[in-house]
Design a protein around this motif. Structure first.
Motif, PDB file in Angstrom:
ATOM      1  N   GLY A 402       0.787  -1.234   0.000  1.00  8.05           N
ATOM      2  CA  GLY A 402       0.000   0.000   0.000  1.00  8.05           C
ATOM      3  C   GLY A 402       0.816   1.279   0.000  1.00  8.05           C
ATOM      4  N   TYR A 408      -4.460   0.782   1.164  1.00  7.82           N
ATOM      5  CA  TYR A 408      -4.088  -0.206   2.191  1.00  7.82           C
ATOM      6  C   TYR A 408      -5.250  -1.165   2.387  1.00  7.82           C
ATOM      7  CZ  TYR A 408      -0.527   3.302   3.043  1.00  7.82           C
ATOM      8  OH  TYR A 408       0.507   4.187   2.879  1.00  7.82           O
ATOM      9  N   VAL A 429      -1.119  -2.730   9.554  1.00  8.59           N
ATOM     10  CA  VAL A 429      -1.666  -1.679   8.683  1.00  8.59           C
ATOM     11  C   VAL A 429      -1.340  -0.300   9.277  1.00  8.59           C
ATOM     12  CG1 VAL A 429      -3.778  -0.695   7.672  1.00  8.59           C
ATOM     13  CG2 VAL A 429      -3.503  -3.186   7.794  1.00  8.59           C
ATOM     14  N   ARG A 432       2.101   0.810   8.435  1.00  6.07           N
ATOM     15  CA  ARG A 432       2.252   1.203   7.021  1.00  6.07           C
ATOM     16  C   ARG A 432       1.574   2.542   6.744  1.00  6.07           C
ATOM     17  NH1 ARG A 432       0.353  -4.292   5.746  1.00  6.07           N
ATOM     18  NH2 ARG A 432      -1.280  -3.358   4.487  1.00  6.07           N
TER      19      ARG A 432
END
Length: 449
Positions: A402, A408, A429, A432
């Motif tokens: 992502g 994402y 997540v 990121r």
């Protein structure tokens, strides 16, 4: 819808709701959308009408099951492990103020055709039918070793290096029988298969300690469960997001994920309007999962399937000492499979069904072309089944992380019996999207007796 947001979140599943709640608390401007008119996405809890409409649209719910509003049946069966990571997020965000928890009454394991309680204390281990006398002594030494382990004190290591030695060699050192390894690895460390045995023992050690410390926390089992069903969890995180300025839109069809010439995320189109944001987070169903549209970029791939059978019973599950709730694990070796079969049982005590009704959900990872036959060993343990609703769901995983396009995508909910992997996904997540680790405070959770 002409304002610009920091993050748009698509789908109100638990993973997405935790992320939108945490991002809102962090000061991000969040817009959260869902195509359904209810919260929870794949991890929703449905009332009777919704349940029959989803699985048996040509049938009305039988009157003898009671009132619609007494039901909140989970689509994805998971319990909260008492000392686990989801508990820490619930406490850290204060989402606990919207929820009440009750403990799950027992944790059982299947062995040689019958179910037995997973021993949680030394006293229970001594009385457990799962082990013979000499094996109990060996197991006691093994658990004493785990409980006595101190990273910085080699005297407690008994020559074992948790980061180098694999779990097979640890079991061998204590002389534990295959059946004992089964219940330790599957009913306590909660592994789905036996791959963990060839990996460094550190993770298994941490999982067993998590289980025993969760067990010690409230007694009967290591699990707690929210009253009114798991669908309460995403809704509670949605409330958190709203308090911190998050905007929610349900019942919105997502027509298109808009990207620029370089493929970077620009915005989301719904009902002819495009709303812009810097980043988008969403579940696989918003990014082409299950569709064979060759024109668009492949963003998610299927990495397996899970079968789940929601069973409505008019009696407690035999062999569970009439428990109002329980988890039963069928280790794969016991039924010649590669993956374990899980059974999650809840009842009216948890405000998820009418009085004297029990909901048991049997699930496993699909291994053959006849998934329903694979869960037969679990269904057989339930006794007479009043009605059942079976789904086979694909497990999707994103093809990219992502960072390159600001899109994402979260992973599908797996077949594990608890939420630890969901929290791993949230942390993954988060790192990121935000660029730094998610840091949580440590406090306790109150549980109703």
């Amino acid at each position: 819808m002409d304002e610009e947001y920091d993050v748009i979140v698509l789908g109100t599943g638990l993973t997405e709701c935790i992320l939108s709640g945490l991002l809102s608390v962090e000061g991000k401007k969040v817009l959260h959308m869902d195509r359904n008119d209810y919260y929870g996405g794949d991890s929703a809890s449905l009332n009777l009408t919704q349940l029959y409409r989803k699985f048996k649209p040509d049938q009305t719910p039988p009157e003898e099951l009671g009132r619609d509003r007494d039901y909140a049946v989970d689509l994805i069966p998971k319990f909260i492990i008492a000392s686990g990571e989801l508990t820490r997020i619930l406490v850290h965000t204060d989402v606990t103020r919207y929820l009440e928890f009750k403990q799950i009454a027992g944790s059982f394991v299947y062995r040689d055709g019958k179910i037995s309680k997973v021993p949680s204390t030394e006293m229970e281990a001594v009385r457990s039918p799962l082990m013979g006398l000499f094996e109990k002594r060996r197991a006691k030494k093994f658990f004493e070793f785990l409980q006595g382990w101190k990273n910085d004190d080699p005297a407690t290591h008994q020559g074992i290096n948790l980061d180098k030695d694999n779990m097979n060699s640890v079991y061998e050192k204590f002389g534990l029988e295959p059946g004992t390894q089964d219940f330790i690895g599957h009913a306590m460390a909660l592994y789905l298969d036996d791959d963990y045995k060839t990996k460094p023992a550190r993770e298994a050690y941490e999982r067993i300690v998590l289980y025993t410390s969760s067990m010690a926390r409230y007694g009967k089992s290591p699990y707690i469960y929210p009253l009114y069903g798991l669908g309460e969890l995403p809704q509670s995180f949605a409330r958190l997001s709203a308090i911190y300025g998050g905007t929610y839109m349900l019942d919105k069809t997502i027509d298109e994920i808009v990207t620029d010439a370089d493929g970077k995320f620009v915005g989301v189109t719904s009902g002819g309007e495009t709303v812009k944001a810097k980043q988008v987070i969403g579940d696989p169903s918003y990014f082409g999962a299950g569709k064979s549209d060759n024109a668009s970029k492949v963003r998610v791939v299927e990495e397996g399937k899970v079968i789940r059978a929601i069973c409505i019973l008019k009696h407690p599950v035999p062999g569970t000492e009439d428990a109002d709730s329980a988890q039963i694990i069928i280790p794969q070796n016991q039924v010649n499979r590669r993956n374990d079969i899980y059974i999650a049982i809840v009842s009216s005590t948890h405000n998820v069904c009418a009085k004297d009704v029990y909901v048991a959900i049997v699930s496993t990872i699909v291994e053959t072309s006849n998934p329903e036959a694979e869960i037969a060993p679990g269904l057989q343990l339930l006794g007479n089944i009043y009605d059942k609703f079976v789904t086979v769901s694909s497990l999707y995983t994103p093809t990219t992380s992502g960072e390159s396009d600001n899109i994402y995508i979260t992973r599908s909910y797996d077949a594990t019996s608890h939420f630890e992997t969901v929290v791993d996904e949230v942390q993954n997540v988060w790192k990121r999207v935000v660029g730094k680790d998610l840091v949580l405070k440590k406090r306790e959770v109150e549980v109703e007796a």
